[in-house]
Scaffold this active site. Structure first.
Site, PDB file in Angstrom:
ATOM      1  N   PRO A 131      -5.206  -3.769  -2.290  1.00  0.00           N
ATOM      2  CA  PRO A 131      -4.873  -5.498  -1.797  1.00  0.00           C
ATOM      3  C   PRO A 131      -5.649  -5.899  -3.186  1.00  0.00           C
ATOM      4  O   PRO A 131      -4.929  -7.224  -3.204  1.00  0.00           O
ATOM      5  CB  PRO A 131      -6.502  -5.593  -0.809  1.00  0.00           C
ATOM      6  CG  PRO A 131      -6.024  -3.709  -0.380  1.00  0.00           C
ATOM      7  CD  PRO A 131      -6.711  -2.776  -1.404  1.00  0.00           C
ATOM      8  N   TYR A 132      -6.543  -5.630  -3.570  1.00  0.00           N
ATOM      9  CA  TYR A 132      -7.192  -6.282  -4.992  1.00  0.00           C
ATOM     10  C   TYR A 132      -5.889  -6.123  -6.307  1.00  0.00           C
ATOM     11  O   TYR A 132      -5.709  -6.858  -6.589  1.00  0.00           O
ATOM     12  CB  TYR A 132      -8.037  -5.164  -5.774  1.00  0.00           C
ATOM     13  CG  TYR A 132      -8.737  -6.005  -7.102  1.00  0.00           C
ATOM     14  CD1 TYR A 132      -9.092  -7.094  -7.891  1.00  0.00           C
ATOM     15  CD2 TYR A 132      -8.111  -4.842  -8.285  1.00  0.00           C
ATOM     16  CE1 TYR A 132      -9.115  -7.011  -8.983  1.00  0.00           C
ATOM     17  CE2 TYR A 132      -8.164  -5.766  -9.537  1.00  0.00           C
ATOM     18  CZ  TYR A 132      -9.016  -6.634  -9.396  1.00  0.00           C
ATOM     19  OH  TYR A 132      -9.481  -6.664 -10.595  1.00  0.00           O
ATOM     20  N   GLY A 133      -4.860  -4.649  -6.314  1.00  0.00           N
ATOM     21  CA  GLY A 133      -3.889  -4.925  -7.411  1.00  0.00           C
ATOM     22  C   GLY A 133      -2.942  -5.087  -6.683  1.00  0.00           C
ATOM     23  O   GLY A 133      -1.768  -6.266  -7.647  1.00  0.00           O
TER      24      GLY A 133
END
Lengths: 65, 323
Positions: free
Chosen positions: B148-150
């Protein structure tokens, strides 16, 4: 000789001005918000940010690579 | 020149501010000191520049700050503020990532457009690539983040390109590949490895340790970032910023043991969701357009990080309890 309770009652974290808790070993004051321990040396709380010790709990359980 | 650095108290932001001040610029720093890791580290990051009269700090988050007032008359915005952490981005925490990394970036771009800022440099990440099969990764490789960060970092990067193509706002995005060195965040692997080895504890290595990364020394990443603020004919572009060599986690760990003269064994734990297997940057484009050329060797870079970690924990512990 322990740190004076009246003194502890008025001490706050120098960063967030929030409350402090005594460590279990009675050797420091913990700011939970900033995750720091301010050490007590010779019965005197050292309220200097430069001498504060990061709480050993890691900021996250995970490690970023 | 008048520069703004968001995330100025962070790992890369503080080094960038130092570099910009050394070169004679005025720097306005923005940081909201999120509690992702202790504020003490960020305060220390800023300690070198805090008293510089050409540096000013605004302690607010990008979602609530009147950015137009801050950005008016500024030449370059280095947008490094973000919610970091690949593995922490799953579940309930995701809202923090969308708030800071997507909405925060959109606010920066809108305000930069309104106020006529000359350039926005965006700190992207190799995490946007995900698990690719062809190495090295080039900027033309289709990004398919696996965390999700990416996803949020890619969204921010896409917004930068959109504002450039639709409105002519000059933006440059830099995909950093695993940056390390002094001031590295305490949740990052090298920081944890070095601290654990110094304390005779056993650091955790996810999986078999044969995952590889293109490790980038912080001053190399900062040199590229700084230049991206002034380079010509780069608007709307995206650049890989890697260290130039692909090394396994096991190799790094062995190198750290050698540098620290300690024969500590790591603990092996499960592979983490969101963790890509390998990264390797093709930096041809950054070399051509930004003159980027990483200079630091891994061994010398790790030695610098070791000295910093020894210093920060030994000082904090009042003379030797920490490490």
């Amino acid at each position: 000789m322990a740190v004076d309770q009246k003194l502890l009652d008025i001490l706050v974290c120098p960063i967030c001005k929030g409350p402090l808790e005594m460590t279990a070993a009675l050797d420091g004051l913990i700011c939970r918000k900033d995750r720091l321990i301010f050490p007590i040396k010779d019965d005197i709380p050292v309220m200097l940010v430069d001498e504060a010790i990061p709480l050993e709990t890691e900021p996250s359980e995970t490690t970023d690579l | 020149m008048n520069l703004v650095i968001t995330g100025v108290a962070g790992f890369i932001g503080s080094h960038l501010a130092q570099r910009a001040l050394e070169d004679g610029h005025e720097v306005t720093g923005i940081d909201c000191f999120t509690d992702y890791y202790p504020r003490l580290f960020k305060e220390r990051n800023l300690s070198v520049i805090r008293t510089d009269p050409r540096f000013s700090l605004i302690e607010k988050d990008l979602l609530n700050l009147d950015l137009d007032t801050v950005f008016a008359g500024k030449d370059v915005i280095y947008h490094l503020a973000a919610q970091a952490g690949v593995r922490a981005s799953w579940g309930e925490q995701f809202k923090i990532y969308t708030d800071y990394n997507v909405l925060g970036t959109q606010r920066v771009l809108e305000s930069a457009l309104r106020t006529g800022v000359g350039r926005v440099v965006y700190a992207s990440s190799s995490s946007v690539y995900g698990d690719v099969t062809d190495f090295p990764m080039t900027e033309a490789t289709a990004p398919r983040p696996v965390s999700p960060y990416g996803v949020t970092k890619l969204a921010g990067e896409n917004l930068c390109v959109l504002y450039s193509t639709n409105f002519g706002l000059s933006t440059v995005s830099l995909r950093y590949f695993t940056v390390y060195g002094p001031r590295q965040r305490p949740d990052m692997a090298f920081h944890k490895f070095i601290k654990a080895i110094l304390q005779n504890r056993h650091p955790e290595i996810y999986g078999n340790g044969e995952q590889t990364r293109d490790f980038t020394f912080v001053r190399d990443a900062v040199a590229a970032t700084y230049t991206a603020g002034f380079a010509r004919d780069v608007s709307g572009q995206v650049y890989n910023i890697g260290g130039g060599s692909r090394v396994s986690v096991n190799t790094v760990f062995d190198l750290l043991r050698k540098l620290l003269h300690r024969d500590i064994q790591p603990k092996r734990t499960d592979v983490q969701k969101g963790d890509v297997r390998h990264t390797a940057a093709d930096t041809t484009r950054a070399a051509r357009d930004l003159g980027y050329s990483p200079r630091m060797t891994l061994e010398n870079g790790l030695a610098e990080e070791i000295e910093w970690i020894k210093d920060i924990y030994t000082v904090a512990a009042g003379g030797g309890n920490g490490c």
